[in-house]
Motif scaffolding. Structure first.
Motif, PDB file in Angstrom:
ATOM      1  N   PRO A 158       0.871  -1.356   0.114  1.00 39.14           N
ATOM      2  CA  PRO A 158      -0.233   0.284  -0.241  1.00 39.14           C
ATOM      3  C   PRO A 158       0.969   1.357   0.032  1.00 39.14           C
TER       4      PRO A 158
ATOM      5  N   ASP B 289       2.454   1.768  -3.393  1.00 40.46           N
ATOM      6  CA  ASP B 289       0.838   2.063  -4.195  1.00 40.46           C
ATOM      7  C   ASP B 289       0.880   3.152  -4.171  1.00 40.46           C
ATOM      8  N   TRP B 290       0.429   3.870  -3.019  1.00 40.10           N
ATOM      9  CA  TRP B 290       0.671   5.315  -2.196  1.00 40.10           C
ATOM     10  C   TRP B 290       1.587   6.664  -2.766  1.00 40.10           C
TER      11      TRP B 290
ATOM     12  N   ARG C 140      -4.629  -8.677   0.733  1.00 38.91           N
ATOM     13  CA  ARG C 140      -5.746  -8.177   1.270  1.00 38.91           C
ATOM     14  C   ARG C 140      -5.530  -8.814   2.780  1.00 38.91           C
TER      15      ARG C 140
ATOM     16  N   GLN D  25      -2.468  -8.804   4.264  1.00 43.79           N
ATOM     17  CA  GLN D  25      -1.988  -7.180   5.470  1.00 43.79           C
ATOM     18  C   GLN D  25      -3.856  -7.098   6.102  1.00 43.79           C
TER      19      GLN D  25
END
Length: 357
Positions: free
Chosen positions: A50, A53-54, A199, A202
Motif C-alpha cells: 500500500p 501504491d500510494w 488483503r 495485509q
C-alpha cells in the motif's frame, strides 16, 4: 472414443498423499535458508505494497517507490532490533545483588523444610553470586538471540531484503503470471482473487501489529505501576512475543517475573506481574484479537496448535512466527475451489447453528 478413468485404490491414494507430505517437509528442511527469507519477504512486501501504491499516485516510478517502501520497512525492523539489543545489554547491570536475595530465599526454604518436614536439602548453603549473574546474562542474551534468529544470519537478512525489493518491483508481473496459469478462468477474476488474498495478509499483519502495540503499552503501564525497572523493555518484549499463539504470552511473562523476584524485597511483586499479565492475556484472547484481527485468520485451535508444533520442529522460532499467516492464506486458497473446500473447512473454525442460519 471416451477415455477410461483410472480409479486408484484408497491405499494407493493414501500412500501418494503421505509421499507428497514427506516430500514437502523434506524440501522445507533442506531449503530452510532460502525459504524462510522468501516467506518473510513475501509477507513484509504485502505489508509495504500500500505504501508503494500510494507513492506511485504521486508520479513515483515503480523502482523508486519500491526502494522508498523497502527503506521504510528496514528502518522500522532495524530500529526495533536495535532497541531490543540495547535493552537486553543494559538491564543486566541491575543484577548486582541478586545473589544475596536468592540465597536468602533458599535459606528460608531450607529452614521451612527442615522445621516442618524434617528434610535436609542443602540448598540453604547458597549459590555463588557471580555464577548467578553470568547465568542471567547468558539467558537474557538468549532472548535477543531468539528474536534475531527469526531473521536468521546476516546473509539471510540481506537475502530477505533483496526478495522484498523484487516482490515490490514485480508485483504486477507476478499477478499476471498467476492469472496465466489459470487459463480456464477469467483473468480479471483471478487477479481480483489474488488481490483479495493480499488483503487478507495485509489485514492480518496490521491487526497483529495493533494488538502487539496495545499489549506493549498496557504491559509497560502495569510494570511501571508495580515499580519494575526496564518496564518499557519488558512490556515491548511481551507484546512482540504475543505473535506466537499459546506460547508467546507465557514466554513474555517469564523474564519480568524472574526480574521482579530477584530485584524486589517482597514476593508480591512477581505475583503481581503474573496475575496482571494473566488478566491482560484473558482480555487479549477474548476481546482484542477477535475484534481487531477478527476473521482474517479464523483457524481452529487444533490446526493452530498443530501448525505451531510442526513449524517449530521444522523451522524453529521463525516457523512459529510465519506458520499462522501461512495457514490462514492456505485456508483462503482452499476456499476458492470446490474440490479443495473440504480442506478449508478442516482449517477453519466450526460454524455455530446461529451463524449457519
Amino acid at each position: 472414443m471416451e477415455q477410461k478413468k483410472i480409479i486408484l485404490p484408497n491405499v494407493v491414494k493414501i500412500l501418494v498423499v503421505l509421499l507428497i507430505i514427506i516430500s514437502i517437509v523434506f524440501i522445507m528442511i533442506i531449503g530452510r535458508n532460502l525459504l524462510i527469507p522468501l516467506l518473510l519477504a513475501g509477507y513484509i512486501a504485502a505489508l509495504l505494497t500500500p505504501l508503494s501504491d500510494w507513492l506511485e499516485r504521486f508520479k513515483f516510478s515503480r523502482t523508486l517507490s519500491s526502494v522508498v517502501a523497502l527503506l521504510t520497512g528496514l528502518i522500522g525492523i532495524l530500529g526495533l532490533l536495535a532497541f531490543i539489543g540495547f535493552q537486553v545489554a543494559s538491564f543486566t547491570r541491575d543484577l548486582d545483588n541478586v545473589g544475596d536475595k536468592l540465597n536468602t530465599y533458599l535459606q528460608d526454604i531450607e529452614d521451612f523444610l527442615s522445621d516442618k518436614l524434617q528434610i535436609e536439602t542443602g540448598i540453604g548453603e547458597g549459590i555463588d553470586k557471580d555464577s548467578i549473574i553470568e547465568l542471567l546474562e547468558t539467558n537474557s542474551g538468549s532472548v535477543a538471540d531468539v528474536i534475531f534468529s527469526t531473521l536468521g544470519s546476516v546473509t539471510s537478512f540481506l537475502l530477505m531484503t533483496v526478495f522484498i525489493f523484487f516482490f515490490l518491483l514485480f508485483r504486477s508481473h507476478l499477478t499476471k503470471f498467476v492469472a496465466m496459469l489459470f487459463k480456464k478462468h477469467d483473468p480479471e477474476n483471478v487477479k481480483e482473487k489474488i488481490r483479495g488474498l493480499k488483503r487478507v495478509v495485509q489485514k492480518y499483519i496490521i491487526g497483529v501489529f495493533k494488538v502487539m502495540a496495545i499489549l506493549a503499552v498496557v504491559n509497560t503501564a502495569i510494570l511501571f505501576g508495580l515499580g519494575i525497572k526496564h518496564a518499557v523493555f519488558f512490556g515491548v518484549l511481551a507484546g512482540i512475543l504475543n505473535i506466537i499463539p499459546f506460547l508467546g504470552p507465557f514466554l513474555g511473562a517469564i523474564l519480568p517475573t524472574i526480574f521482579a523476584f530477584l530485584t524486589k524485597d517482597s514476593l508480591w511483586y512477581p505475583f503481581g506481574v503474573v496475575i496482571s499479565f494473566q488478566i491482560v492475556q484473558i482480555i487479549e484472547s477474548n476481546f482484542l484479537t477477535p475484534k481487531i484481527v477478527g476473521s482474517n485468520v479464523n483457524l481452529n485451535a487444533f490446526i493452530t496448535f498443530l501448525g505451531l508444533m510442526v513449524g517449530s520442529a521444522i523451522w524453529g522460532i521463525a516457523g512459529m512466527v510465519v506458520i499462522i499467516p501461512t495457514l490462514a492464506l492456505l485456508r483462503e486458497i482452499f476456499s476458492l475451489d470446490e474440490s479443495t473446500k473440504p480442506f478449508a473447512l478442516l482449517f477453519g473454525e466450526e460454524e455455530s447453528e446461529k451463524t449457519k442460519t
